[in-house]
Design an enzyme around this catalytic site. Structure first.
Site, PDB file in Angstrom:
ATOM      1  N   ASP A  19       0.866  -1.176   0.000  1.00 21.26           N
ATOM      2  CA  ASP A  19       0.000   0.000   0.000  1.00 21.26           C
ATOM      3  C   ASP A  19       0.912   1.238   0.000  1.00 21.26           C
ATOM      4  OD1 ASP A  19      -2.326   1.678   0.483  1.00 21.26           O
ATOM      5  OD2 ASP A  19      -1.602   1.821   2.548  1.00 21.26           O
ATOM      6  N   ASP A  21      -0.165   5.249   0.765  1.00 20.51           N
ATOM      7  CA  ASP A  21      -0.424   6.249   1.816  1.00 20.51           C
ATOM      8  C   ASP A  21      -0.514   5.590   3.193  1.00 20.51           C
ATOM      9  OD1 ASP A  21      -1.237   8.965   0.358  1.00 20.51           O
ATOM     10  OD2 ASP A  21      -2.043   7.301  -0.808  1.00 20.51           O
ATOM     11  N   ASP A 198      -2.182  -0.124   5.931  1.00 24.24           N
ATOM     12  CA  ASP A 198      -2.508   0.560   7.193  1.00 24.24           C
ATOM     13  C   ASP A 198      -3.993   0.787   7.408  1.00 24.24           C
ATOM     14  OD1 ASP A 198      -2.400   2.555   5.014  1.00 24.24           O
ATOM     15  OD2 ASP A 198      -2.998   3.916   6.614  1.00 24.24           O
TER      16      ASP A 198
HETATM   17 MG   LIG Z   1      -2.937   3.327   3.149  1.00 26.52          MG
END
Ligand SMILES: [Mg+2]
Length: 245
Positions: A19, A21, A198
């Site tokens: 991932d 961001d 996240d």
């Molecule tokens: Mg992310």
């Protein structure tokens, strides 16, 4: 809550799904600021990709076009828009799901809500759309309700929650589906998948990787299906770097 740090592994046998961001760069209100991809990150990913014989892909909610512009001049294999579009190798042709008919109705409902609601910004992508409200978390319920009202049953779209935003995307698009698609293709097939993310939208990816007996890593706090955890994006980079030792 799982707090175990991921083990040391040899990069040569792995397939990396990352991932962006909040995982490789700080999560910083994606609608308001453009994250900086530094040369250190470019060279880390280039080295990892070389070690893994090309088996490294970005798996992001952002479009592949935006990922390319952020990493320029580095080009990576990628799944964009939560897996609604993908590119198996850096210079392969971009492929995508057939756009579901429900995108039209969802667009109208989301755009109208954004136009009438201070603090909400509407973003349209090729196969998905976002209501951003990073500074106004109290708007989540209303934004989700508006988005739901535009997602008609059987029309092929659904609402998904993420940090600071609500998204509408094709039912078939998920980070888990994206990882499974990559794992059937060269150069990913036959390797042990690693997925690091996240956000809530990464949970599908963790489940897919767990089912393949891979390494799922959640960044930051919060409940997760991931088997391992790292505290922040600096720890992610440190862990990836030690795979190269
Ligand atoms: Mg992310």
């Amino acid at each position: 809550m799982q707090t175990k740090s991921p083990p040391r592994l040899a990069a040569e046998a792995l397939a990396f799904f990352l991932d962006f961001d909040g995982t490789l760069v700080p999560f910083d209100k994606p609608d308001e600021t453009v994250p900086l991809v530094d040369d250190g990150l470019r060279s880390l990913l280039t080295e990892l990709r070389n070690r893994a014989d090309g088996a490294l892909a970005m798996v992001s909610g952002r479009s592949i076009e935006v990922i390319d512009s952020l990493f320029e001049p580095l080009r990576l294999a990628a799944a964009g828009e939560h897996g609604a579009e993908w590119r198996f190798t850096p210079h392969a042709t971009r492929e995508q799901l057939v756009p579901p008919p429900g995108l039209v109705t969802a667009h109208a409902a989301c755009e109208q809500f954004a136009n009438l609601t201070l603090g909400v910004r509407f973003e349209r992508k090729a196969l998905s759309m976002v209501l951003h409200f990073h500074r106004h978390p109290e708007l989540r319920e209303a934004a989700a309700k508006a988005a739901e009202s535009g997602c008609l049953p059987g029309s092929g779209v659904r609402v998904m929650h993420a940090r600071g935003m609500v998204e509408v995307k094709p039912v078939e698009a998920s980070k888990g589906a994206a990882i499974n698609r990559f794992m059937q293709a060269f150069p990913f097939a036959g390797r042990k998948p690693v997925f690091i993310g996240d956000d809530i939208t990464d949970e599908d990816g963790f489940l897919a990787v767990n089912a393949l007996d891979g390494i799922s890593i959640k960044v930051g706090p919060g409940n997760s299906h991931a088997r391992y955890r790292l505290p922040d994006e600096d720890a992610v980079r440190d862990w990836l770097e030690q795979l190269l030792d």
